[in-house]
Design an enzyme around this catalytic site. Structure first.
Site, PDB file in Angstrom:
ATOM      1  CB  SER A 157      -1.791  45.275  10.381  1.00 46.67           C
ATOM      2  OG  SER A 157      -1.790  44.206   9.736  1.00 46.67           O
ATOM      3  CG  HIS A 207      -6.421  43.380   9.720  1.00 46.94           C
ATOM      4  ND1 HIS A 207      -6.836  43.971   8.792  1.00 46.94           N
ATOM      5  CD2 HIS A 207      -5.065  43.303   9.777  1.00 46.94           C
ATOM      6  CE1 HIS A 207      -5.733  44.336   8.262  1.00 46.94           C
ATOM      7  NE2 HIS A 207      -4.735  44.151   8.615  1.00 46.94           N
TER       8      HIS A 207
END
Length: 332
Positions: A157, A207
């Site tokens: 991610s 992230h």
């Protein structure tokens, strides 16, 4: 990225077959099939499934958890580079791969496979590096040791957040992020906050590192005017792999059809001593002949003799040409 330990290898809930069907459906609609995106999808899925024939060669997830403390203490590059390709459970894998499918197809088609592969390799290193730098900075300046510096995380991610920044960088439109309308170019930031609020166990630092890596990549791409060495290497590698195929194609390339000692449908040879073209049937004859081998018409121009004027030859019908040809070969 997701945080935590000991949850890897959950029982399959049937999401991976759905991922496969969705991928096949998306690719079937494309005229050009992006190979790098497909390879990344396959690699992440195979690593998660760990089939028997590659199981002995794959490290376990405990050996590749992204942990800033262990990476810096032991210079553990395996954790640094391999952790993006491991996932905790099936839902983690499928969610990331669906996102990769959408972003990868757009980027690879727009920039080409070689540049896309170069970009992915760069983003893997940059997102991991930025995350590592953030964790170390928080430890040094704010003494945040347990929340971030000793955090364990895996997943693709971080790279996906970087790709999202790149996809939306030039957009002036608005998009919906989990029901919230935001400018598309800031969608990654909105998703960062919303996921952190409503999805437990995600890596905020991973992230954030991906978003910053995407912004840094865009900045470097604008300012760097030289050739991308990774892209050049990939192009050279693909060129080398295609050499055998191009060699085979060259062997079977169409050539002019050869008939007797002349060619039909070929170009007039530059050296008129080698061939001459018949005015009646346009057949290319050997320069040693004074009579057309196809229709029996005499050579004109620099030929020593001709059976008749050019106008008479051009007025010959197709049947007459065929008759003369038969007579010619009957005499020989």
């Amino acid at each position: 990225m997701e945080r935590g330990r000991g949850r890897w290898g959950s029982v399959s809930r049937g999401l991976i077959p759905l991922l496969g069907l969705h991928t096949v459906s998306e690719y079937s609609r494309l005229d050009r099939k992006p190979p790098i995106t497909a390879a990344l999808l396959a690699a992440n899925t195979i690593i998660y499934l760990r089939p028997k024939f590659i199981h002995p060669f794959l490290p376990t997830i405990d050996q590749v958890w992204f942990n800033p403390h262990l990476i810096l203490k032991y210079t553990d590059l395996k954790r640094f580079f391999l952790s993006p390709f491991f996932h905790i459970n099936e839902s983690h894998l499928v969610y990331n791969m669906l996102s990769l499918l959408w972003k990868g197809i757009q980027l690879e088609i727009s920039m080409g496979s070689a540049e896309f592969a170069s970009m992915v390799a760069t983003l893997v290193a940059m997102s991991q590096g930025v995350t590592l730098l953030l964790a170390k900075s928080l430890l040094l300046f704010f003494d945040y040791e347990r929340p971030y510096y000793n955090e364990y995380s895996v997943g693709f991610s971080g790279v996906l957040f970087a790709m999202k920044v790149i996809v939306n960088a030039q957009s002036d439109e608005y998009t919906s992020v989990h029901g919230l309308m935001v400018p598309t170019r800031y969608a990654a930031w909105a998703e960062l906050v919303l996921i952190q609020m409503f999805v437990p166990g995600v890596s905020f630092l991973g992230h954030l590192g991906g978003i910053l890596a995407g912004l840094l990549y865009l900045r470097l791409k604008v300012s760097y005017s030289g050739l991308n060495p990774v892209r050049q290497f990939l192009r050279s590698f693909s060129h080398a792999l295609s050499l055998p195929l191009r060699l085979v194609k060259s062997l079977f390339r169409n050539r002019p059809r050869i008939t007797g000692r002349g060619t039909a449908g070929g170009r007039i040879a530059r050296n008129t001593l080698l061939t001459w073209r018949c005015d009646a049937c346009t057949f290319d004859n050997s320069g040693r002949l004074n009579v057309c081998e196809m229709c029996g018409t005499g050579r004109t121009g620099d030929a020593p003799s001709s059976p008749g004027p050019t106008s008479e030859i051009r007025d010959l019908s197709l049947e007459e040409l065929r008759r003369r040809r038969i007579q010619r070969f009957a005499r020989s």
